[in-house]
Write a protein that holds these residues in place. Structure first.
Motif, PDB file in Angstrom:
ATOM      1  N   THR A 215       0.812  -1.216   0.000  1.00 27.94           N
ATOM      2  CA  THR A 215       0.000   0.000   0.000  1.00 27.94           C
ATOM      3  C   THR A 215       0.846   1.267   0.000  1.00 27.94           C
ATOM      4  OG1 THR A 215      -0.187  -0.199   2.427  1.00 27.94           O
ATOM      5  CG2 THR A 215      -1.991  -1.072   1.102  1.00 27.94           C
ATOM      6  N   PHE A 216       1.928   1.274   0.752  1.00 29.82           N
ATOM      7  CA  PHE A 216       2.753   2.479   0.797  1.00 29.82           C
ATOM      8  C   PHE A 216       3.622   2.627  -0.446  1.00 29.82           C
ATOM      9  CE2 PHE A 216       1.505   2.404   5.205  1.00 29.82           C
ATOM     10  CZ  PHE A 216       1.449   3.746   5.552  1.00 29.82           C
ATOM     11  N   LEU A 217       4.051   1.517  -1.042  1.00 35.90           N
ATOM     12  CA  LEU A 217       4.814   1.582  -2.287  1.00 35.90           C
ATOM     13  C   LEU A 217       3.848   1.561  -3.462  1.00 35.90           C
ATOM     14  CD1 LEU A 217       7.782  -0.818  -1.454  1.00 35.90           C
ATOM     15  CD2 LEU A 217       7.719   1.690  -1.336  1.00 35.90           C
ATOM     16  N   SER A 218       3.059   2.613  -3.559  1.00 33.93           N
ATOM     17  CA  SER A 218       2.051   2.754  -4.601  1.00 33.93           C
ATOM     18  C   SER A 218       1.829   4.243  -4.852  1.00 33.93           C
ATOM     19  CB  SER A 218       0.743   2.077  -4.171  1.00 33.93           C
ATOM     20  OG  SER A 218       0.156   2.775  -3.083  1.00 33.93           O
ATOM     21  N   ASN A 219       0.828   4.547  -5.666  1.00 35.72           N
ATOM     22  CA  ASN A 219       0.525   5.951  -5.951  1.00 35.72           C
ATOM     23  C   ASN A 219      -0.609   6.480  -5.086  1.00 35.72           C
ATOM     24  OD1 ASN A 219      -1.655   4.609  -7.064  1.00 35.72           O
ATOM     25  ND2 ASN A 219      -1.675   5.803  -8.946  1.00 35.72           N
ATOM     26  N   MET A 227       9.393   9.668  -7.955  1.00 41.16           N
ATOM     27  CA  MET A 227      10.216   8.640  -7.306  1.00 41.16           C
ATOM     28  C   MET A 227      11.405   8.279  -8.187  1.00 41.16           C
ATOM     29  SD  MET A 227       7.118   6.112  -6.071  1.00 41.16           S
ATOM     30  CE  MET A 227       5.709   6.750  -5.156  1.00 41.16           C
ATOM     31  N   PRO A 228      12.437   7.639  -7.596  1.00 43.76           N
ATOM     32  CA  PRO A 228      13.566   7.133  -8.403  1.00 43.76           C
ATOM     33  C   PRO A 228      13.087   6.113  -9.437  1.00 43.76           C
ATOM     34  CG  PRO A 228      14.079   7.084  -6.057  1.00 43.76           C
ATOM     35  CD  PRO A 228      12.625   7.408  -6.159  1.00 43.76           C
ATOM     36  N   GLN A 232      10.001   3.440  -9.371  1.00 42.72           N
ATOM     37  CA  GLN A 232       8.852   3.593 -10.252  1.00 42.72           C
ATOM     38  C   GLN A 232       8.489   2.275 -10.925  1.00 42.72           C
ATOM     39  OE1 GLN A 232       8.700   6.862 -13.041  1.00 42.72           O
ATOM     40  NE2 GLN A 232      10.122   8.079 -11.798  1.00 42.72           N
ATOM     41  N   ALA A 233       9.488   1.481 -11.275  1.00 48.39           N
ATOM     42  CA  ALA A 233       9.228   0.198 -11.945  1.00 48.39           C
ATOM     43  C   ALA A 233       8.375  -0.713 -11.067  1.00 48.39           C
ATOM     44  CB  ALA A 233      10.543  -0.483 -12.295  1.00 48.39           C
ATOM     45  N   PHE A 234       8.640  -0.682  -9.756  1.00 45.85           N
ATOM     46  CA  PHE A 234       7.838  -1.504  -8.839  1.00 45.85           C
ATOM     47  C   PHE A 234       6.461  -0.893  -8.623  1.00 45.85           C
ATOM     48  CE2 PHE A 234       6.267  -2.474  -4.600  1.00 45.85           C
ATOM     49  CZ  PHE A 234       6.338  -3.863  -4.575  1.00 45.85           C
TER      50      PHE A 234
END
Length: 285
Positions: A215-219, A227-228, A232-234
């Motif tokens: 959830t936090f590694l999302s938009n 983001m780097p 961004q790829a993830f």
């Protein structure tokens, strides 16, 4: 010595208890009730989940107080720093935080499953002449109602503090529908952990380890373009990102066909993979 004699009234009927053989023959001859359909059995277990909330209303805390806290906290903490104002940020944040909050409360499905297993309730469920996945599907159907309550609460708070969806009621309904489909599918992960792990605390611990990165590694909070590149790829390929974007765009009055397709595709994969594993564990438990 005199012996007392008793006489029976000719009009009196003598009732005899039926023998075991007579009872057995009656049971065999009696017409058995029809086997419940898969849908009716699942609805029955879903209603059972609703009754548990009725008797323990504290279970609604995570779909009422928690969503309100999430909306207010992130809006007023980050609104000015990220978007310059609360009004501007809430337009971007609310669909994302709605997605995040509903996805996070899906873990309570696994907790409920594990709790019933520890009490021995599932042993009785497996002896019933019903569709085998009905108890699991019932849990998930009952939780969909909880997800809807959380969505309504968060939207109400968002509208109060300035959220204005350009898609109107139709966009809101479509966005929530996509979120409900994904949440139903995502909950199968926690039914698997509920069957696999031995305690409720273990289920919650593992759930948090999975949910927080997703959830936090999302938009949900910010645009991934800030983001780097490696991150961004993830983020751009995260299922939460696809769902969040689909909900955000639908509520804004747009039609994000690609993100809707990705959201529904992820949902199908989750049901097929984790639904299959869950039922195998359930049959072997």
């Amino acid at each position: 010595m005199s012996t007392a004699t008793t006489t029976k009234d000719p009009g009196e009927l003598e009732l005899e208890a039926p023998s075991a053989e007579d009872l057995a023959s009656l049971l065999v001859a009696a017409e058995r009730p029809p086997r419940p359909s898969a849908w009716s059995a699942s609805l029955t277990f879903g209603w059972r989940a609703m009754l548990k909330i009725k008797h323990v209303p504290e279970q609604l805390f995570d779909v009422t107080a928690f969503p309100i806290m999430m909306v207010l906290m992130y809006t007023y903490l980050f609104g000015g720093a990220i978007a310059g104002s609360v009004d501007a940020y809430i337009q971007f944040l609310l669909p994302g935080i709605l997605t995040m909050s509903v996805v996070m409360i899906t873990m309570y499905t696994g907790v409920a499953v594990n709790n019933d297993i520890s009490k021995g309730v599932f042993d009785r469920f497996r002896t019933l002449p019903i569709w085998r996945p009905a108890p699991m599907v019932g849990y998930l159907l009952g939780d969909v109602v909880r997800y809807l309550i959380a969505s309504v609460v968060m939207l109400a708070v968002g509208l109060i503090i300035g959220y204005r969806p350009d898609g109107g009621p139709v966009g809101i309904v479509l966005g929530i529908a996509v979120l409900m489909v994904f949440s139903f599918a995502f909950s199968w992960i926690w039914t698997m952990f509920g069957l696999l792990l031995r305690t409720e605390k273990s289920v919650m611990g593992v759930s948090m380890m999975v949910i927080f990165p997703m959830t936090f590694l999302s938009n949900v909070f910010v645009d991934p373009r800030t983001m780097p590149g490696w991150l961004q790829a993830f983020v751009n390929n995260s299922p939460v990102t696809h769902v969040s974007t689909a909900v955000r765009e639908l509520m804004a009055g747009n039609w994000p066909a690609a993100d809707i397709a990705w959201s529904l595709g992820w949902s199908a994969v989750l049901v097929v993979v984790f639904g299959t594993v869950t039922m195998r564990l359930y049959n072997r438990k």
